[in-house]
Design an enzyme around this catalytic site. Structure first.
Site, PDB file in Angstrom:
ATOM      1  CG  HIS A  34      -1.846   1.141   1.311  1.00 52.06           C
ATOM      2  ND1 HIS A  34      -3.084   1.138   0.692  1.00 52.06           N
ATOM      3  CD2 HIS A  34      -1.749   2.351   1.922  1.00 52.06           C
ATOM      4  CE1 HIS A  34      -3.699   2.289   0.925  1.00 52.06           C
ATOM      5  NE2 HIS A  34      -2.905   3.047   1.667  1.00 52.06           N
ATOM      6  CG  ASP A  36      -0.507   5.851   2.253  1.00 51.36           C
ATOM      7  OD1 ASP A  36      -1.691   5.705   1.890  1.00 51.36           O
ATOM      8  OD2 ASP A  36       0.017   5.172   3.165  1.00 51.36           O
TER       9      ASP A  36
HETATM   10  C1  DX5 Z   1      -3.042   7.706   6.098  1.00 58.74           C
HETATM   11  C2  DX5 Z   1      -2.606   6.688   5.082  1.00 58.74           C
HETATM   12  C3  DX5 Z   1      -2.456   5.333   5.626  1.00 58.74           C
HETATM   13  C4  DX5 Z   1      -1.373   5.217   6.690  1.00 58.74           C
HETATM   14  C5  DX5 Z   1      -1.810   4.139   7.640  1.00 58.74           C
HETATM   15  O1  DX5 Z   1      -3.342   8.885   5.476  1.00 58.74           O
HETATM   16  O2  DX5 Z   1      -3.536   6.610   4.033  1.00 58.74           O
HETATM   17  O3  DX5 Z   1      -2.254   4.362   4.617  1.00 58.74           O
HETATM   18  O4  DX5 Z   1      -0.120   4.905   6.146  1.00 58.74           O
HETATM   19  O5  DX5 Z   1      -0.921   4.146   8.701  1.00 58.74           O
HETATM   20  P1  DX5 Z   1      -1.262   3.488  10.112  1.00 58.74           P
HETATM   21  O6  DX5 Z   1      -1.497   2.036   9.850  1.00 58.74           O
HETATM   22  O7  DX5 Z   1      -0.044   3.785  10.905  1.00 58.74           O
HETATM   23  O8  DX5 Z   1      -2.499   4.168  10.626  1.00 58.74           O
HETATM   24 ZN    ZN Z   2      -3.397   4.870   2.612  1.00 55.93          ZN
END
Ligand code: DX5
Ligand code: ZN
Length: 219
Positions: A34, A36
């Protein structure tokens, strides 16, 4: 019942050891990467852009799930396809012409994803659900890793599941934000298909074991 998927979020990786962390995910029980992408406009944070994504996808050996937290995502659809994206998720709140955006993603040979912020109602997907391969329900406000999970997400999963079944769609439900071993099982029981986990995986002492345990928990 198809197996439930785990997608470690690269945002929480050690960027000074990116290749090491990518290889760790390649060798792990995780299913997807995933990734971001944040522009500092749609969300109050900037993550990284195309050169870094290119460096990442040079090493990834698993499905690449890109989550765009950017305004005007249409401008970059072709570029993300060229960089090795398998699923491209755009935010509902960032798309004036969502239907057109989804067709453009498909035309580039990628799967379509739509992310909903915590405040955005499921009903808004009523007329596009059959064109969406993945709905990413934000279980935190997007922009940062390591935030705490918003409990209202469970009720959104049920509403989304109801919509998918009623429309006979094959859309997967992804949960993004605050996922840990404390809520993973309950999220799957509520109807989630894909769990994103960032800081819970990468801040743990042994990420390989953490991934293995999470994966066992949800299948
Ligand atoms: C937040 C991102 C997420 C983030 C999740 O804006 O979209 O994908 O990386 O991170 P955790 O699992 O630490 O909440
Ligand atoms: Zn995300």
């Amino acid at each position: 019942m198809s197996s439930k998927l785990l997608a470690p979020s690269v945002l929480a990786a050690d960027f000074a050891n990116l290749q090491r962390d990518i290889e760790m995910v390649n060798q792990s029980d995780a299913d997807w990467f995933h990734i971001d992408i944040m522009d500092g406009v749609f969300v109050p944070n900037i993550s990284f852009g195309m050169p870094v994504l290119k460096a990442i996808t040079k090493h990834t050996k698993k499905y690449v799930d890109v989550h765009l937290m950017i305004v005007e995502p249409d401008r970059y659809i072709k570029t993300f396809a060229e960089l090795g994206t398998n699923n491209l998720t755009v935010h509902y709140e960032a798309c004036t012409h969502l239907h057109r955006t989804l067709q453009a993603i498909k035309a580039e040979g990628m799967q379509t994803g739509v992310a909903l912020n915590p405040h955005t109602n499921i009903n808004l997907l009523e007329d596009t659900i059959n064109d969406i391969d993945l709905v990413c329900l934000m279980s935190v406000n997007p922009g940062f890793g390591g935030q705490s999970f918003i409990e209202n997400t469970y009720s959104k999963i049920s509403q989304l599941k109801e919509l998918i079944e009623r429309r006979d769609a094959s859309t997967k439900i992804e949960i993004d934000g605050g996922v840990t071993n404390k809520n993973a099982k309950q999220l799957i029981a509520a109807g989630a298909d894909v769990l994103v986990a960032g800081s819970y995986v990468f801040s743990s002492e042994n990420p390989l074991d953490t991934i293995k345990n999470l994966k066992n928990l949800i299948n």
